[in-house]
Every structure is written in structure tokens, then in C-alpha cells.
Scaffold this motif. Sequence first.
Motif, PDB file in Angstrom:
ATOM      1  N   ASP A  45     -37.537   9.246 -29.206  1.00 50.42           N
ATOM      2  CA  ASP A  45     -37.358   9.409 -30.647  1.00 50.42           C
ATOM      3  C   ASP A  45     -37.431  10.850 -31.108  1.00 50.42           C
ATOM      4  O   ASP A  45     -37.045  11.158 -32.244  1.00 50.42           O
ATOM      5  CB  ASP A  45     -38.414   8.596 -31.401  1.00 50.42           C
TER       6      ASP A  45
ATOM      7  N   ARG B 243     -42.012   8.280 -35.647  1.00 48.51           N
ATOM      8  CA  ARG B 243     -41.135   7.147 -35.328  1.00 48.51           C
ATOM      9  C   ARG B 243     -41.642   6.403 -34.101  1.00 48.51           C
ATOM     10  O   ARG B 243     -41.608   5.169 -34.053  1.00 48.51           O
ATOM     11  CB  ARG B 243     -39.704   7.636 -35.112  1.00 48.51           C
ATOM     12  N   ALA B 244     -42.099   7.151 -33.097  1.00 46.78           N
ATOM     13  CA  ALA B 244     -42.584   6.500 -31.877  1.00 46.78           C
ATOM     14  C   ALA B 244     -43.819   5.663 -32.162  1.00 46.78           C
ATOM     15  O   ALA B 244     -43.970   4.554 -31.640  1.00 46.78           O
ATOM     16  CB  ALA B 244     -42.887   7.549 -30.811  1.00 46.78           C
TER      17      ALA B 244
ATOM     18  N   ARG C 292     -42.809   2.470 -33.811  1.00 51.12           N
ATOM     19  CA  ARG C 292     -42.170   1.555 -32.872  1.00 51.12           C
ATOM     20  C   ARG C 292     -43.184   0.886 -31.954  1.00 51.12           C
ATOM     21  O   ARG C 292     -43.042  -0.291 -31.614  1.00 51.12           O
ATOM     22  CB  ARG C 292     -41.124   2.318 -32.059  1.00 51.12           C
TER      23      ARG C 292
ATOM     24  N   MET D 206     -33.964   3.200 -35.659  1.00 51.19           N
ATOM     25  CA  MET D 206     -34.700   4.253 -34.970  1.00 51.19           C
ATOM     26  C   MET D 206     -36.197   3.951 -34.932  1.00 51.19           C
ATOM     27  O   MET D 206     -36.888   4.286 -33.965  1.00 51.19           O
ATOM     28  CB  MET D 206     -34.442   5.599 -35.650  1.00 51.19           C
ATOM     29  N   ASN D 207     -36.702   3.307 -35.982  1.00 47.22           N
ATOM     30  CA  ASN D 207     -38.124   2.964 -36.039  1.00 47.22           C
ATOM     31  C   ASN D 207     -38.446   1.635 -35.380  1.00 47.22           C
ATOM     32  O   ASN D 207     -39.588   1.181 -35.416  1.00 47.22           O
ATOM     33  CB  ASN D 207     -38.592   2.916 -37.502  1.00 47.22           C
TER      34      ASN D 207
ATOM     35  N   ARG E  40     -31.281  -0.369 -29.572  1.00 48.48           N
ATOM     36  CA  ARG E  40     -31.882   0.626 -28.693  1.00 48.48           C
ATOM     37  C   ARG E  40     -31.502   0.274 -27.253  1.00 48.48           C
ATOM     38  O   ARG E  40     -31.592  -0.885 -26.843  1.00 48.48           O
ATOM     39  CB  ARG E  40     -33.397   0.654 -28.863  1.00 48.48           C
TER      40      ARG E  40
END
Length: 293
Positions: free
Chosen positions: A17, A22-23, A26, A136-137, A271
Motif C-alpha cells: 500500500d 491504509r495497511a 486493511r 485500496m483500504n 487486490r
Amino acid sequence: MAVNFQQLRSFHAVASDRSVTRAANRLAITQPTLSKQIKDLEARYQVQLFTGSRPPLMLTAAGEALYEKTRGLFQTSADIEAMLGDTPPEEGGLLRIGTDSPPYAADLIAAYAQEAPNLDFKVTIGNAKDTNALLMNASVDIAIVCEPIGHNDYTYRPYYEDRLVAIAAVDAPEARSNVFDLDALSRRVLLTREPGSRTRMAMERMLEAHDVRPFRVMEVHTREMIRETVARDLGVSFMFARECPPDARIKVMELSVEPALISVSGYVACRTERRRHPAIRRALDLAEVLSIG
């Protein structure tokens, strides 16, 4: 000294990411916890993996080498999970979909439901920018997007093609023609979506290319409000053809401009690390089938 798998997972998420925020979202852990795991990994092996403190974070040479290994590691892990642990879509489960285009999401769900009637769906609607952020999240499993993120960690399948059309009230002067004259905007209020909307981006690209400046611009944030304000002749606007349902109060007009300026391609994206999950894999396959059909 055994490798700490959790530290590697944390590193891989941040490397994918290029963002701790964001990581962490997730992985469903706090940012301080994630940052500590990265620092512990670096301290354990006396190596620096990232440079910079703001996204997009950059990998050092050591970080790039490790990322190459973790991509293979976690892809294999995902393959094993898909083979042994995940429920086939026909047996049930939940598929989370993010989209900026409700009609295309409905098409995908309708086709999917015929094959997997026990599968549940959760749909989150946002503009193009918001939908990309959801993917992305990892807040959604798949996203229907009009612009690829352009990163190897995301997998895409072509899904649809659409184009801008002009809309005006049926009794508006512009409605006498089946083709909208862009010069009319110099005398009219232009009703537009919010920044980040793919409709607005396409519209602004077209107007800039033709050096057209509206008399006045009024920002309206939803398709429904655009339709209602146009129907009351408060201004004219643009929508993508598929998103403009029949309405006796509104005249839909074609645009006599270069197709590249008003056309958009849509994709189903996920993803890459999750592309082998049964429900996600089938969604990608269905997108290709529907795009051909």
C-alpha cells in the motif's frame, strides 16, 4: 532464528500500500501496532526497509528484495487458503462490492445471483475517488472502477464501455435538437457533480478541449439531484448514458465531439493477493463474460 510471520505480513501490507494508514486499516490493527512490528523487523535483522515518513513510502534496496520474496510467500498462502478454506460462492458467503455506477453493479449482481443464489452482496456507492480508496483500504472485495489504479498489486478485468450525453428539461431551448451544442453553455447554468466524480472529470476534459466556459456552474452531489434539478430547468448537465434512466421530464442528447473525450471504460478490480478467492475469481470471470455479451 525463526522468521516472525506476523512481522512479514505487516511489512508486506505496508510495502503493497506504500502507506501505514491504509495497511493498518486493511489488517484491522492500529497504526502504532503496525509501525512497531515494522521497527521490530528492521531491528531484528539490522536493516532499513523504508525511506520517508509520508505516503507513498519508498522501499530501500533491502526492502525491494524482501518485498519480492513476500509477494511469492503471501500469494502461495492465498492460493492455499482458496484451495482449502474458502466457501465456494454457490454455497453462500458475502461479496462486498464498491462502485461509482449502480447500474453496472446491479448487472453484475443479477448475473452472479443466477449462479450463486445463496451468496449475499453488500454494495457501497461512492464517486470514482472514493471507490478506489475502498479497494485500496480493503473495505470491499471487488470494485467497479473506471480508471485502473495502475499498480501491480491490483488485478483488473474489462467490464463495460459508456459515454457522456447531455441532458436538459424537455421544454428547454436545447431540447429541440437531438445533438447538444456545447456553445449553449455560455448562456446556461451547468449542473455538475462533486470533484472526484468520473462524470465531472470526463465533462471537464471535454469542455477544456473545446475551450467552453459555462455561464455559471452549480455543484450538485448526486445523480438523483442532478436529474431533479435538470427536470425543473435549473440548468443543463451531463451524465453517462447508462446512468440516465428514461424520464419524461428530461431530453437526452448526443454530443458531437471526439469519442475519446466522452468515453469511459469500466473494470472489475480486486487486490491481486485475493484474486484466487473463489467468489472474487468468479466475479472477475463474470465481468469478462458480460463485457463480451
